[in-house]
Design a protein around this motif. Structure first.
Motif, mmCIF file in Angstrom:
data_model
loop_
_atom_site.group_PDB
_atom_site.id
_atom_site.type_symbol
_atom_site.label_atom_id
_atom_site.label_comp_id
_atom_site.label_asym_id
_atom_site.label_seq_id
_atom_site.Cartn_x
_atom_site.Cartn_y
_atom_site.Cartn_z
ATOM 1 N N ARG A 14 0.855 -1.241 0.051
ATOM 2 C CA ARG A 14 -0.130 -0.141 -0.029
ATOM 3 C C ARG A 14 0.852 1.230 -0.212
ATOM 4 N NH1 ARG A 14 -3.393 -3.209 -1.646
ATOM 5 N NH2 ARG A 14 -2.471 -1.915 -3.209
ATOM 6 N N VAL A 135 -1.118 4.396 -5.303
ATOM 7 C CA VAL A 135 -0.220 3.354 -5.128
ATOM 8 C C VAL A 135 0.909 3.312 -6.187
ATOM 9 C CG1 VAL A 135 -0.170 0.735 -4.792
ATOM 10 C CG2 VAL A 135 -2.275 1.775 -4.468
ATOM 11 N N ASP A 141 -6.375 3.289 -4.694
ATOM 12 C CA ASP A 141 -6.898 2.560 -3.401
ATOM 13 C C ASP A 141 -8.322 3.425 -2.959
ATOM 14 O OD1 ASP A 141 -5.419 0.177 -3.546
ATOM 15 O OD2 ASP A 141 -4.156 0.831 -1.804
ATOM 16 N N SER A 143 -10.184 2.756 0.571
ATOM 17 C CA SER A 143 -9.805 1.845 1.838
ATOM 18 C C SER A 143 -10.749 2.676 2.995
ATOM 19 C CB SER A 143 -8.442 1.965 2.066
ATOM 20 O OG SER A 143 -7.943 3.050 2.398
ATOM 21 N N LEU A 152 -10.929 -2.890 1.423
ATOM 22 C CA LEU A 152 -10.239 -2.121 0.302
ATOM 23 C C LEU A 152 -10.275 -2.561 -1.055
ATOM 24 C CD1 LEU A 152 -7.338 -0.723 -0.033
ATOM 25 C CD2 LEU A 152 -6.290 -3.075 -0.050
ATOM 26 N N ASN A 154 -8.952 -1.880 -4.928
ATOM 27 C CA ASN A 154 -8.060 -1.303 -5.839
ATOM 28 C C ASN A 154 -8.446 -1.236 -7.238
ATOM 29 O OD1 ASN A 154 -5.398 -2.246 -7.672
ATOM 30 N ND2 ASN A 154 -4.662 -1.030 -6.030
#
Length: 201
Positions: A14, A135, A141, A143, A152, A154
Motif C-alpha cells: 500500500r 499506489v 485504492d 480504503s 480495500l 484497488n
C-alpha cells in the motif's frame, strides 16, 4: 495514514505518503480550480433506484458528479484527493513509482459516487468516506476502516480497461470477502452493494 497489515499480500504494498506537504503545497498554489460546481452528468450508466435529493454538484478533471447533502463528507474526501493525478507523475516516490492514470482515478471516483448514492437512496444507509490513495504501481485504492468492517478496493489499468479488485472483512478471517467488481456493467453488483452496508457511518 492508515495501513492495513492484513492486506500486505493484496496486489501491491500500500501507498505511504512520502511528502506530507505535497497536497498542502498543491492547494496553496492551485486552490480548488479542479473542483468546481457544475451541471450533473450520468456516469457509467447506472440507473438509481429513486430520485435522490441532489445538493452538491461538482466537477473533477472535466467529469461532472453530484451527491446528496448527506454524502457531503464523501465530497470532501474527493476534494482532498483531487491533486493526485496532477502531482503523482512517474517516479513520484523517487524509486520508480508509476504515475497515476487519470482514467483510473476517475473510474474510482465514479464507483464511489454511484455506489454511495445507491446505498443512500435505496437503503437509507450513509457510508463512511474512504481514504483515496495512490499506489506505486499506478493504481488507486479506496480504503475503509469502520467500527464494524474494513474494505480495500484497488482500481488498476489492464490494457485499456480499469479493473476493480477488493478485499473486505468484519475483523475476522471467517468473514473474508474478496474478488472483482465489474464496474463496466450497467447494473449494480447487488451482493457487493449489500456487503457495503457494513460501512455505515
Amino acid at each position: 495514514m492508515k495501513r492495513y497489515k492484513d492486506f500486505e499480500n493484496f496486489i501491491q504494498p500500500r501507498f505511504h505518503q512520502a511528502d506530507a506537504n505535497l497536497s498542502d503545497t498543491f492547494f496553496r498554489q492551485r486552490g480548488n480550480e479542479d473542483i468546481k460546481y457544475s451541471h450533473d452528468r450520468n456516469t457509467i450508466g447506472y440507473q438509481f433506484s429513486k430520485k435522490e435529493d441532489v445538493k452538491i454538484r461538482f466537477s473533477v478533471l472535466g467529469e461532472d458528479y453530484s451527491l446528496p447533502e448527506d454524502l457531503s463528507h464523501i465530497y470532501e474526501e474527493i476534494k482532498l484527493s483531487s491533486y493526485i493525478v496532477e502531482c503523482f507523475k512517474n517516479d513520484w516516490d523517487d524509486d520508480g513509482a508509476i504515475g497515476i492514470n487519470k482514467s483510473v482515478y476517475l473510474d474510482a471516483l465514479s464507483f464511489l459516487v454511484i455506489y454511495s448514492k445507491e446505498l443512500s437512496s435505496k437503503k437509507g444507509i450513509v457510508i463512511e468516506a474512504p481514504e483515496i490513495n495512490p499506489v506505486i504501481n499506478g493504481s488507486i485504492d479506496l480504503s475503509w476502516r469502520t467500527d464494524r468492517a474494513r474494505l480495500l478496493i484497488n482500481f488498476n489499468l489492464k490494457g485499456e480497461k480499469t479493473i476493480a479488485r477488493f478485499y473486505g472483512d468484519l475483523y475476522d478471517k471467517l468473514t473474508e470477502k474478496s474478488g472483482f467488481i465489474d464496474i463496466d456493467s450497467k447494473t449494480f453488483d447487488y451482493s457487493f452493494l449489500e456487503w457495503m452496508r457494513n460501512l455505515k457511518k
